[in-house]
Design a protein around this motif. Structure first.
Motif, PDB file in Angstrom:
ATOM      1  N   GLY A   1      -3.927  44.790  -1.172  1.00 20.02           N
ATOM      2  CA  GLY A   1      -3.971  43.410  -0.633  1.00 20.02           C
ATOM      3  C   GLY A   1      -5.550  42.930  -0.348  1.00 20.02           C
ATOM      4  O   GLY A   1      -6.711  43.763   0.259  1.00 20.02           O
ATOM      5  N   PRO A   2      -6.690  41.738   0.273  1.00 16.11           N
ATOM      6  CA  PRO A   2      -7.437  41.539   0.893  1.00 16.11           C
ATOM      7  C   PRO A   2      -7.432  41.598   2.055  1.00 16.11           C
ATOM      8  O   PRO A   2      -6.896  42.124   3.050  1.00 16.11           O
TER       9      PRO A   2
ATOM     10  N   TYR B   1      -5.070  35.493   3.341  1.00 11.09           N
ATOM     11  CA  TYR B   1      -5.751  33.844   3.084  1.00 11.09           C
ATOM     12  C   TYR B   1      -4.816  32.489   3.907  1.00 11.09           C
ATOM     13  O   TYR B   1      -3.718  32.445   4.496  1.00 11.09           O
TER      14      TYR B   1
ATOM     15  N   THR C   1      -5.170  29.222  -5.399  1.00 12.02           N
ATOM     16  CA  THR C   1      -6.210  28.582  -3.766  1.00 12.02           C
ATOM     17  C   THR C   1      -5.415  27.326  -3.420  1.00 12.02           C
ATOM     18  O   THR C   1      -5.032  26.298  -4.255  1.00 12.02           O
TER      19      THR C   1
ATOM     20  N   LEU D   1     -12.570  32.754  -2.728  1.00  9.75           N
ATOM     21  CA  LEU D   1     -11.657  34.423  -2.164  1.00  9.75           C
ATOM     22  C   LEU D   1     -10.174  34.057  -2.408  1.00  9.75           C
ATOM     23  O   LEU D   1      -9.600  32.962  -2.663  1.00  9.75           O
ATOM     24  N   TYR D   2      -9.037  34.644  -3.319  1.00  9.94           N
ATOM     25  CA  TYR D   2      -8.469  34.723  -2.821  1.00  9.94           C
ATOM     26  C   TYR D   2      -6.743  35.067  -3.122  1.00  9.94           C
ATOM     27  O   TYR D   2      -7.595  36.252  -2.386  1.00  9.94           O
ATOM     28  N   SER D   3      -5.586  35.513  -2.887  1.00  8.38           N
ATOM     29  CA  SER D   3      -4.699  36.057  -2.143  1.00  8.38           C
ATOM     30  C   SER D   3      -3.718  37.265  -2.664  1.00  8.38           C
ATOM     31  O   SER D   3      -3.634  36.912  -4.420  1.00  8.38           O
ATOM     32  N   ASN D   4      -3.152  37.702  -2.613  1.00  5.79           N
ATOM     33  CA  ASN D   4      -2.423  38.864  -3.401  1.00  5.79           C
ATOM     34  C   ASN D   4      -0.737  38.362  -3.313  1.00  5.79           C
ATOM     35  O   ASN D   4      -0.221  38.763  -4.308  1.00  5.79           O
TER      36      ASN D   4
ATOM     37  N   HIS E   1      -3.234  36.825 -10.257  1.00  6.80           N
ATOM     38  CA  HIS E   1      -4.761  36.447  -9.419  1.00  6.80           C
ATOM     39  C   HIS E   1      -5.414  35.680 -10.677  1.00  6.80           C
ATOM     40  O   HIS E   1      -4.274  35.276 -11.809  1.00  6.80           O
TER      41      HIS E   1
ATOM     42  N   PRO F   1     -12.920  42.868  -4.552  1.00  8.01           N
ATOM     43  CA  PRO F   1     -11.831  42.257  -5.262  1.00  8.01           C
ATOM     44  C   PRO F   1     -11.226  41.399  -4.708  1.00  8.01           C
ATOM     45  O   PRO F   1     -11.642  41.153  -3.601  1.00  8.01           O
ATOM     46  N   TYR F   2     -10.260  40.389  -4.974  1.00 14.72           N
ATOM     47  CA  TYR F   2      -9.834  39.458  -4.387  1.00 14.72           C
ATOM     48  C   TYR F   2     -10.975  38.143  -4.750  1.00 14.72           C
ATOM     49  O   TYR F   2     -10.940  37.288  -3.729  1.00 14.72           O
ATOM     50  N   THR F   3     -11.498  38.116  -5.013  1.00 12.91           N
ATOM     51  CA  THR F   3     -12.523  36.827  -5.511  1.00 12.91           C
ATOM     52  C   THR F   3     -13.459  36.988  -6.878  1.00 12.91           C
ATOM     53  O   THR F   3     -12.965  38.020  -7.308  1.00 12.91           O
TER      54      THR F   3
END
Length: 238
Positions: free
Chosen positions: A30-31, A35, A113, A133-136, A140, A165-167
């Motif tokens: 994960g990030p 988030y 998001t 930015l997004y969450s795991n 995605h 990652p996660y963007t």
């Protein structure tokens, strides 16, 4: 073969059970930070409300300076090139970024998001780069969408090169409302379709395969031992 089927079923049941528990099973995927949700999903646990941001961009010799605007939690950033705004008669450009306090889901699109509103007191005249930015905890996204009204039509933005990652990155020639998501009529990006039309995140599918394959040698050895034992019994009877 029956034993192999039982082993495979047990492995799949274990992985699916682990997938359904609270976050932690996939630590490391994960990030770096949780988030901050406007409308947190059930699996999010404790949640901090998303933040907003404000930037004043200098105007020098009638041209706006290069700068960026972002929320304090860094969940959305918009970058501007030099002379991006029509700055006639201005000494600075004010840019505000704020999360929407509701979570509308337009028809045909699934947002993963928050929705953010970006405004400025001067119109854009050059494209700006948007990073979200997004969450795991959610599938995605495959695009960033923009709208003039969150209840109106949403347009897919031109996507730029993938970054950290996660963007997710895109460029826009207008400000307005922004959110990242995917087409709702298709399986989430990074998902694998299984029996019954259900989908699994690709990492889950990979883990299922790994667990099943790891158990195959043991099952084969047990089968061979069983066959050897049966043969010895037949020889003893003979």
């Amino acid at each position: 073969m029956k034993r192999l089927a039982v082993l495979a079923a047990a492995a799949i049941a274990y992985v699916l059970a682990a997938w359904m528990v609270t976050p932690g099973f996939y630590d490391g995927f994960g990030p770096l930070q949780p988030y901050n949700w406007t409308c947190p999903p059930p699996q999010a646990g404790a949640n901090t409300k998303p933040s907003s941001g404000h930037t004043d961009i200098k105007v020098i010799d009638g041209k706006s300076d290069a700068n960026s605007a972002y929320t304090q939690d860094g969940q959305i950033v918009i970058g501007f090139l030099p002379d991006s705004f029509d700055a006639a008669g201005k000494s600075s450009i004010s840019v505000d970024v704020a999360p929407l306090n509701t979570c509308p889901q337009p028809k045909g699109v699934q947002f993963v998001t928050n929705i953010y509103k970006i405004t400025a007191d001067a119109p854009l005249k050059k494209r700006a780069n948007v990073t979200m930015l997004y969450s795991n905890l959610e599938p995605h996204p495959d695009a960033i969408y923009r709208a003039d009204d969150p209840s109106g039509a949403w347009t897919v933005l031109e996507r730029s090169q993938q970054g950290q990652p996660y963007t997710i990155f895109a460029s826009t020639d207008k400000l307005g409302y922004f959110a990242a998501g995917y087409v709702a009529s298709s399986p989430p990006p990074g998902a694998v379709t299984v029996g019954g039309g259900q989908t699994l995140p690709i990492i889950v599918a990979v883990l299922i395969v790994v667990v099943v394959l790891a158990g195959l040698p043991l099952a084969v050895m047990r089968r061979r031992r069983s066959a050897a034992g049966d043969q010895e019994d037949e020889e003893d009877e003979a």
